[in-house]
Design an enzyme around this catalytic site. Sequence first.
Site, PDB file in Angstrom:
ATOM      1  N   ASP A 139      10.065  -1.042  -0.757  1.00  0.00           N
ATOM      2  CA  ASP A 139       8.850  -1.760  -0.380  1.00  0.00           C
ATOM      3  C   ASP A 139       9.181  -2.974   0.488  1.00  0.00           C
ATOM      4  O   ASP A 139      10.324  -3.430   0.554  1.00  0.00           O
ATOM      5  CB  ASP A 139       8.105  -2.209  -1.638  1.00  0.00           C
TER       6      ASP A 139
ATOM      7  N   ASP B  24      -2.074   1.367  -0.001  1.00  0.00           N
ATOM      8  CA  ASP B  24      -2.293   1.106  -1.418  1.00  0.00           C
ATOM      9  C   ASP B  24      -3.683   1.541  -1.852  1.00  0.00           C
ATOM     10  O   ASP B  24      -3.961   1.633  -3.051  1.00  0.00           O
ATOM     11  CB  ASP B  24      -2.118  -0.388  -1.711  1.00  0.00           C
TER      12      ASP B  24
END
Length: 721
Positions: A466, A534
């Site tokens: 990430d 997301d």
Amino acid sequence: MKFKLFLWAVVLFSFGLGQVRAQQNTKQILVQTDKVTLAFTVGKNQKLYQSYLGPKLGNAQDNGQLSGTKHEAYAPSGTDNLFEPAIRVLHNDGNPSLELKYAQHTAQQPEANVTQTAIHLKDPKYPVEVILHFSAYQKENIIKAWTEIKHKEKKPVVLGNFASAMLHFDAPNYWLSQFHGDWAGEMQLQEHQLTSGIKVIDSKLGTRAHKFQSPTFLLSLDKPAGENHGEVIAGTLAWSGNFQFAFELDEQNSLRVLAGMNPHASEYHLPANKPFVTPAFIFTYSQQGKGEASRSFHRWARNYGILDGNKPRLTLLNNWEATYFDFDQQKLVGLFDGAAQLGVDLFLLDDGWFGNKYPRNAANAGLGDWQENTTKLPSGIGYLVEEAEKKGVRFGIWLEPEMVNPKSELYEKHPDWILKLPNRDEHYQRNQLILDLTNPKVQDFIFKLVDDLLTKNPRLAYIKWDCNRTFTNAFSPNLKVQSHLPIDYVNSLYKTLARIRQKHPHLPIMLCSGGGGRVDYGALPYFTEFWPSDNTDGLERIFIQWGYSQFFPAVAMSAHVTSWGKQTVKFRTDVAMMGKLGYDIQVSEFNEKELQFSKQAVANYKKLSDVIWFGDQYRLVSPYEEKRAVLMYVNEAQSKAVLFSYNLQTRNRDRFTPVRLQGLNPQKQYLVKETNLMPDTKSAYAANGKTYSGDYLMKVGIAVSPTTALTSAVFEITEKP
């Protein structure tokens, strides 16, 4: 009369001889795939011109006529160029000009499907050389273009512009499709006509650089292109940092397109004899609309652009939405049962497993301290790997190696490893700062983090990588020239990833950046898949995944079933199945029928996944044009297809026409069967269980869209012997 005819004969002969001499005095360079030709001509003035970009001519002898000298192929700044330059150079003596003349070119074929061409251009007054590189992928009809700049002046020269490629077009009109967004709203499509002046799409964000704008575009010539009609150029930059696309329409209605790294605040001081290599601009040309362009990109990506693009992927269950930071090893082991019940391949442990002095119990602490939290995980990662394997599930883990919390041991020990401005307050995003990857010690730290984790836990099967923040107040104590930071950071990231891949070449790693903030073919050669957003709301994901599908194949697009959205589990699952299926949900909260359906859906997906991952994609009905979305995948043998139909926010009186399928063999017979049904339900579609010819399915079509809002259907289409 005879005298007049004689004079005309002399004139025509002289004209023809002049044409021959003109062709003899010019040199032509062709970059070609099976369907596309990019032609360059060396003019009498020894400058290089783009003379053609379009469909490959059927008669090779006609290529000799592609000899226009209107558009300089890589126009420099400071001499006679009146428009946006591809390159700008400041010499040692303060001269801000550059002139580029043809020196030589070479062509080689490293493999049967790839031809590489290098065109060398030199300044006649200064020891500066620019090499235009092209790789042509024959079967995929993809061209990759990049530039190499070098010099032999005594001191560094300053590069102000450094495009990867410059393309020229002459058409009555130009229509641009771009993709913009933000967190939880990535890859939203906008299309508009270009007008005179410059249209710029760019990023100045450093890391997570694609948060607002994607480094991708579609350019339609003359009229807006559809899925199956129209001339279109599809282009993307293989770069994970600041980028810039400039579309300049001049007074003669000619369009020049510049693609490359963003030169904003990035002047580069290039030492002598050290090449400056730009990232690749990757593009294709299609005469048959956007769909053909996308399929070209998908085939190229699986073969060349994504790590192990032709190999199977792992289905998974992620713990994030089930636990967030609130877990311990006992709770995690309990969640393994859910993964085993679903039948997925892997359990992924997300954020929150590390840090001891500053435990990672929230987003404000611990980032950078990559030791197992002894309170949460007293038995360590190895124990979790073993316990997962006992349930028949492999184990993966989340990392954010480029970032650090100020509340961490790493920050305390190495404040010189952080990107932050001197004499300014620190500025945080998600309570974190960025490590200075231009520093070799930081590169070693990140490599060692990943390598130690995998060496200590050799059966660790997956990593989610990430990157959650952008550059702000960025300053590197490692760099003498701060304008190098946006470029050197990304190159240092690639260097680190290459080092990891040399040691661990095939470990599946997901590319994530706060959602889809870093999705490009510069990073994807090091990753097996990416996280588009997301936002996993089923309705929103249709639009997000639709946008990414223009350039990226389903095998690389991670799509998870979560608790986001108010749609049914079936709808959310059907949407996730159009990509690489995963789950991020509390399985124990499923009711009996939802669990039964989800188990069967995973089994169905594994049966259909080869077609979805490796088949040709056809976008049949766009959610931007109707209140539904329909797409399908067809395998290479045209023996099997999977069709997805999604109804959006439909109203009572909405009616939908039958959908004509694509990509099938008109001579074959196909059985249409709805799959992925909820338990104890039967298909309501008239086509279910019936056999049709491919010709009928593509010319007449079948009804796949009822009027009910937020419903979905998946059809398996199989050749009958």
